[in-house]
Every structure is written in structure tokens, then in C-alpha cells.
Design a protein around this motif. Structure first.
Motif, PDB file in Angstrom:
ATOM      1  N   CYS A  31       0.830  -1.210   0.000  1.00  0.00           N
ATOM      2  CA  CYS A  31       0.000   0.000   0.000  1.00  0.00           C
ATOM      3  C   CYS A  31       0.868   1.265   0.000  1.00  0.00           C
ATOM      4  CB  CYS A  31      -0.917   0.016   1.220  1.00  0.00           C
ATOM      5  SG  CYS A  31      -1.979   1.491   1.281  1.00  0.00           S
ATOM      6  N   ILE A  33       0.025   4.128   1.000  1.00  0.00           N
ATOM      7  CA  ILE A  33      -0.329   4.987   2.127  1.00  0.00           C
ATOM      8  C   ILE A  33       0.172   4.417   3.457  1.00  0.00           C
ATOM      9  CG2 ILE A  33      -2.238   6.078   3.388  1.00  0.00           C
ATOM     10  CD1 ILE A  33      -1.730   7.141   0.488  1.00  0.00           C
ATOM     11  N   CYS A  34      -0.251   3.202   3.797  1.00  0.00           N
ATOM     12  CA  CYS A  34       0.110   2.625   5.100  1.00  0.00           C
ATOM     13  C   CYS A  34       1.301   1.674   5.016  1.00  0.00           C
ATOM     14  CB  CYS A  34      -1.092   1.922   5.726  1.00  0.00           C
ATOM     15  SG  CYS A  34      -1.539   0.377   4.903  1.00  0.00           S
ATOM     16  N   HIS A  35       1.740   1.351   3.804  1.00  0.00           N
ATOM     17  CA  HIS A  35       2.896   0.481   3.547  1.00  0.00           C
ATOM     18  C   HIS A  35       2.685  -0.964   4.009  1.00  0.00           C
ATOM     19  CE1 HIS A  35       4.933   4.064   2.296  1.00  0.00           C
ATOM     20  NE2 HIS A  35       4.635   4.628   3.448  1.00  0.00           N
ATOM     21  N   ALA A  36       1.460  -1.321   4.307  1.00  0.00           N
ATOM     22  CA  ALA A  36       1.159  -2.697   4.716  1.00  0.00           C
ATOM     23  C   ALA A  36       1.167  -3.606   3.490  1.00  0.00           C
ATOM     24  CB  ALA A  36      -0.200  -2.764   5.404  1.00  0.00           C
ATOM     25  N   GLU A  38      -0.922  -6.293   3.315  1.00  0.00           N
ATOM     26  CA  GLU A  38      -2.097  -7.097   3.652  1.00  0.00           C
ATOM     27  C   GLU A  38      -2.913  -7.484   2.422  1.00  0.00           C
ATOM     28  OE1 GLU A  38      -2.555  -7.964   6.875  1.00  0.00           O
ATOM     29  OE2 GLU A  38      -0.766  -6.801   7.348  1.00  0.00           O
ATOM     30  N   CYS A  77      -7.238  -1.215  -0.103  1.00  0.00           N
ATOM     31  CA  CYS A  77      -6.205  -1.811   0.744  1.00  0.00           C
ATOM     32  C   CYS A  77      -6.891  -2.537   1.899  1.00  0.00           C
ATOM     33  CB  CYS A  77      -5.272  -0.726   1.272  1.00  0.00           C
ATOM     34  SG  CYS A  77      -4.125  -1.320   2.525  1.00  0.00           S
ATOM     35  N   ASN A  79      -5.721  -3.243   4.708  1.00  0.00           N
ATOM     36  CA  ASN A  79      -5.296  -2.768   6.019  1.00  0.00           C
ATOM     37  C   ASN A  79      -5.920  -1.412   6.375  1.00  0.00           C
ATOM     38  OD1 ASN A  79      -3.581  -2.944   8.446  1.00  0.00           O
ATOM     39  ND2 ASN A  79      -2.558  -1.186   7.526  1.00  0.00           N
ATOM     40  N   CYS A  80      -5.693  -0.391   5.529  1.00  0.00           N
ATOM     41  CA  CYS A  80      -6.129   0.965   5.889  1.00  0.00           C
ATOM     42  C   CYS A  80      -7.368   1.441   5.139  1.00  0.00           C
ATOM     43  CB  CYS A  80      -4.990   1.959   5.679  1.00  0.00           C
ATOM     44  SG  CYS A  80      -4.594   2.294   3.944  1.00  0.00           S
ATOM     45  N   TYR A  82      -7.429   2.434   1.967  1.00  0.00           N
ATOM     46  CA  TYR A  82      -7.113   3.343   0.870  1.00  0.00           C
ATOM     47  C   TYR A  82      -7.755   2.805  -0.400  1.00  0.00           C
ATOM     48  CZ  TYR A  82      -4.396   5.914  -2.616  1.00  0.00           C
ATOM     49  OH  TYR A  82      -4.024   6.691  -3.681  1.00  0.00           O
TER      50      TYR A  82
END
Length: 125
Positions: A31, A33-36, A38, A77, A79-80, A82
């Protein structure tokens, strides 16, 4: 408001190609934005990004009656949340690319015929 979808690839098959391609390309999604890592979830229904011009004849400005749109694949995403939109015409083999490819084939055929005729003329002299 009247809307027009001005895209030659607004067909189920093109959308499904784009969805499949994105799923393959983004298997190891990171991602922005959050760099996850997931993963990303894609919706299997098309979304349309619509554009409307402003009517600037008088203030306050209002939206024009006609708009146009592009079909998109929406991914989120895991995770977050996005949200990303991917243009179907770019992700799947675009209509323009198909036409250019066909034109190249025609040009190659014409070139080959011209070369062959030139050789035949030289041989007949």
C-alpha cells in the motif's frame, strides 16, 4: 443530467480482463499509504469516474448538463482502506492499441507488397 460514457471498452469482457490482470499484477501489493502488505480487494463491478465541466456563464458556477466517464476497477487496501481506481482502458488491452496493431499489420503487408512489386519490376527489365 445527461451522461455519456465515452469509452469503447465498456464491455464486460474488457472489465473482466482488467480485473484479472490487476489481480495477477498486484498479488504482492504494498500500500502506498500505510505500507502494509495485507493485500488489496477488488470489486467485481465497474465504477465510473465522471467528469463535468463548469458552466461559467454566470456566478455561482453550475455543472454542465453533459458529462463523460471512464470505466474503472476499484481496489481497496485490506489494512487501511485506501481506495484506488484503475482505468479499464489502460489496464486491459486498450482499444487504441488494438487499432494501432491492426494498422501496423496493414502497413507491413503494403510494404511487403511494394517490395515484391519492385523486385518483380527489376527482374522484368
Amino acid at each position: 443530467m445527461r451522461n455519456t460514457i465515452e469509452e469503447p471498452n465498456n464491455e464486460q469482457g474488457e472489465f473482466e480482463k482488467a480485473l484479472k490482470r490487476l489481480s495477477e499484477k498486484l498479488q504482492h501489493f504494498h500500500c502506498p499509504i500505510c505500507h502494509a502488505e495485507e493485500g488489496i480487494t477488488f470489486f467485481d463491478d465497474p465504477f465510473f469516474v465522471m467528469h463535468y465541466d463548469w458552466n461559467k456563464e454566470k456566478k455561482p458556477w453550475t455543472l454542465m448538463q453533459n458529462g463523460y466517464g471512464k470505466s474503472s476497477v476499484m481496489g481497496i487496501c485490506n489494512n487501511c482502506g485506501y481506495t484506488m481506481l484503475f482505468n479499464v482502458g489502460v489496464v486491459s488491452p486498450a482499444y487504441k492499441h488494438i487499432i494501432i496493431h491492426e494498422q501496423r499489420e496493414v502497413i507491413e503487408t503494403i510494404t511487403e507488397e511494394a517490395i515484391q512489386k519492385s523486385k518483380e519490376k527489376k527482374e522484368n527489365k
